[in-house]
Design an enzyme around this catalytic site. Sequence first.
Site, PDB file in Angstrom:
ATOM      1  N   GLU A  54       0.816  -1.216   0.000  1.00 15.93           N
ATOM      2  CA  GLU A  54       0.000   0.000   0.000  1.00 15.93           C
ATOM      3  C   GLU A  54       0.859   1.280   0.000  1.00 15.93           C
ATOM      4  OE1 GLU A  54      -3.134   0.049  -0.666  1.00 15.93           O
ATOM      5  OE2 GLU A  54      -3.320   2.190  -0.257  1.00 15.93           O
ATOM      6  N   HIS A  87       3.681   1.685  -1.681  1.00 21.14           N
ATOM      7  CA  HIS A  87       3.997   1.934  -3.092  1.00 21.14           C
ATOM      8  C   HIS A  87       2.752   2.444  -3.822  1.00 21.14           C
ATOM      9  CE1 HIS A  87       6.975  -1.388  -2.084  1.00 21.14           C
ATOM     10  NE2 HIS A  87       7.760  -0.409  -2.475  1.00 21.14           N
ATOM     11  N   VAL A 136       3.398   5.177   5.060  1.00 25.49           N
ATOM     12  CA  VAL A 136       2.083   4.528   5.176  1.00 25.49           C
ATOM     13  C   VAL A 136       2.196   3.431   6.234  1.00 25.49           C
ATOM     14  CG1 VAL A 136       0.290   3.216   3.966  1.00 25.49           C
ATOM     15  CG2 VAL A 136       1.508   5.059   2.780  1.00 25.49           C
ATOM     16  N   SER A 147       8.447  -4.011   2.480  1.00 27.56           N
ATOM     17  CA  SER A 147       8.453  -5.340   1.841  1.00 27.56           C
ATOM     18  C   SER A 147       9.097  -6.358   2.778  1.00 27.56           C
ATOM     19  CB  SER A 147       9.230  -5.285   0.525  1.00 27.56           C
ATOM     20  OG  SER A 147       8.691  -4.281  -0.290  1.00 27.56           O
TER      21      SER A 147
END
EC number: 6.3.2.1
Length: 300
Positions: A41, A43, A181, A191
Amino acid sequence: MMIIKEPKELQQELKRRRFEAAKQGRELTVGLVPTMGYLHEGHASLIRKARANDVVVLSIFVNPIQFGPNEDLDRYPRDAARDLALAEKECVDIVFMPEVQHMYPQPTKTKIQVEGLTSSLCGASRPGHFDGVTTVVAKLFHITKPDFAYFGMKDAQQVAVLSQMVADLNMDVQLVPCPIVRESDGMALSSRNVYLNEEQRSQALVLSASLKEAYELVQEQKSTTAAELKKLLTERIEAKPLAEIDYVEVLTFPELEPISEQTRLSDYEGDIIAALAVKFGSTRLIDNMLFQKKDVALHV
Ligand code: PAF
């Protein structure tokens, strides 16, 4: 959505689109979102910002030269099919997904090195990391010639370093730093979160929780000093048995210079960053909180 692997092909495609637009008397703006894939989210939020441009280029490339010999290059999470589905959903125009041999057909003998800003924080723990980042991002800028490039503030030092590179080398691109975020429990999206087991993830919440507490403390007690802030963050993190601190720092931003431990945060003229890097097992997580002077825009 186009998927392109060859740098030359992307250059030609963008040249063609710019030429077509110029024929119609329009100027095309290109927004670049550089990533290493395994999109989340965070990205997606960058892609949504980039949609303000005529063309959105998303690059997905796990850049080997920004990983040290004992780092997680080989096990860095990858899922091309899922990434492409997310890109399509977010209306990306072109996904640039080169292989290592496309980006580095021969070992690169040219590297971009930003001095000073890269010697603290992640630059100190990961020697050579930022040379790899600046070199690949400069290559992506040359290939894409973006008007705007979007980067998340979770990697605040990366934003500071890239902004210095752009200014020093007169690169004709505007960097757009975008907010971190977080998941609903505060965990900053990364990631690498996928590496964490349940217990590690639960204890890793201390990063965002301690930064939030630090932020609230500074709001409530204007006399809070840099040393007090650092102490609070360190104590909270050390209370978690699985946490192994790499660094806890309170520095100026974007200069990343130390501030005297006795400086009250409210007295300092510019912006200040509290930055953390903490290992849980073999997974190293970073997070930060920016203390911005209300009337001073984020100058990066
Ligand atoms: O932030 C990242 O994902 C990478 O450092 C970047 C900017 C895509 C360069 O490889």
